[in-house]
Design an enzyme around this catalytic site. Structure first.
Site, PDB file in Angstrom:
ATOM      1  N   TYR A   1       2.156   8.852 -10.108  1.00  0.00           N
ATOM      2  CA  TYR A   1       2.544  10.326  -9.725  1.00  0.00           C
ATOM      3  C   TYR A   1       3.893  10.543 -10.244  1.00  0.00           C
ATOM      4  O   TYR A   1       4.486  11.499  -9.839  1.00  0.00           O
ATOM      5  CB  TYR A   1       2.268  10.686  -8.510  1.00  0.00           C
ATOM      6  CG  TYR A   1       0.718  10.912  -7.951  1.00  0.00           C
ATOM      7  CD1 TYR A   1       0.041   9.627  -7.892  1.00  0.00           C
ATOM      8  CD2 TYR A   1       0.285  12.237  -7.678  1.00  0.00           C
ATOM      9  CE1 TYR A   1      -1.340   9.764  -7.541  1.00  0.00           C
ATOM     10  CE2 TYR A   1      -0.970  12.165  -7.338  1.00  0.00           C
ATOM     11  CZ  TYR A   1      -1.917  11.063  -7.204  1.00  0.00           C
ATOM     12  OH  TYR A   1      -3.019  11.116  -6.943  1.00  0.00           O
TER      13      TYR A   1
ATOM     14  N   ASP B   1       0.678  -1.205   0.002  1.00  0.00           N
ATOM     15  CA  ASP B   1       0.071   0.030  -0.127  1.00  0.00           C
ATOM     16  C   ASP B   1       1.038   1.115  -0.066  1.00  0.00           C
ATOM     17  O   ASP B   1       1.950   1.371   0.563  1.00  0.00           O
ATOM     18  CB  ASP B   1      -1.088   0.039   1.169  1.00  0.00           C
ATOM     19  CG  ASP B   1      -2.017   0.943   0.764  1.00  0.00           C
ATOM     20  OD1 ASP B   1      -2.815   0.732   0.213  1.00  0.00           O
ATOM     21  OD2 ASP B   1      -2.161   2.043   1.750  1.00  0.00           O
TER      22      ASP B   1
END
Ligand code: IMP
Length: 216
Positions: free
Chosen positions: A166, A75
């Site tokens: 990103y 995660d």
């Protein structure tokens, strides 16, 4: 004391193609027989946690329970200092469109607009870190966590077409190029035996390899 994992079958508990490529690369040298949650057609569990650890555990335990095999999840997200650590655990959510698909160009623009509202144009006001928490779930329910972080600065406009998510706006500390301009090898900055690693995910894998696989 971290429980050791013996080489054998291992499920990579992710449905994210970019992450999966990196996780496969990073686990590659250790001799596991790897499959992924996506390839096995496992359902993607909802992530309701407020920490990277909680969400990583949700994914690893779901894949372990569905297969009976050890499962390793990641995660991750980007935490922007000027935005009080946002988007953080909600990094993927910021890219989500109403039809459930993800648009990272939109998500990066959204972050930039929020930085512009704060008049954060100087690099010193644009610091951020990528965080990755790996969770390893053993078939008996025991879990272990491995965290990696990398500090950097957000650039605008986005630069580079390599990587995913990103990557094009994140310039790691000490480098003049973004993750989007780095090859996978440069972004990882690590192979077993190296003293250092670069990306958050490679740093977490380095811990995993050291603590769980007994690799130097
Ligand atoms: P999640 O861990 O599935 O909740 O999603 C994390 C999100 O963070 C991904 O969808 C990416 O957008 C972003 N992210 C995590 N790691 C990276 C990375 O290495 N590069 C670029 N984006 C990343």
């Amino acid at each position: 004391m971290t429980r050791k994992l013996e080489p054998g079958k291992l499920v990579l508990a992710t449905h994210n193609a970019g992450k999966l490529t990196e996780m496969r690369d990073l686990i590659g040298p250790f001799g596991f027989e790897v499959t992924s949650a996506g390839e096995l057609g496992l359902a993607e569990p909802p992530e309701h946690g407020t920490t990277f650890e909680e969400n990583a555990k949700t994914k690893a335990v779901a894949a372990m329970q569905a297969t009976g095999l050890p499962a390793l999840s990641d995660d991750s997200g980007i935490c922007v200092d000027a935005l009080d650590g946002q988007p953080g655990v909600y990094t993927a959510d910021w890219a989500e469109l109403p039809d459930g698909t993800r648009d990272f160009a939109m998500a990066m623009r959204n972050v930039e607009e929020k930085l512009a509202e704060k008049r954060a144009s100087d690099p010193k006001d644009r610091t951020a870190r990528f965080v990755s928490v790996l969770c390893l779930a053993f078939p008996d329910g025991h879990v272990e966590y491995f965290r990696g972080e990398v500090e950097g600065t957000l650039v605008w406009p986005p630069r580079g077409t390599l990587g995913f998510g990103y990557d094009p706006v994140f310039k790691p500390e000490g480098f003049d190029i973004t993750f989007g301009e780095m090859t996978a090898e440069q972004k990882h900055g690590w192979k077993p035996g190296d003293a250092t690693a670069l990306s958050h995910r490679a740093r977490a894998f380095k811990r995993f390899a050291h603590e769980c696989l007994g690799v130097a």
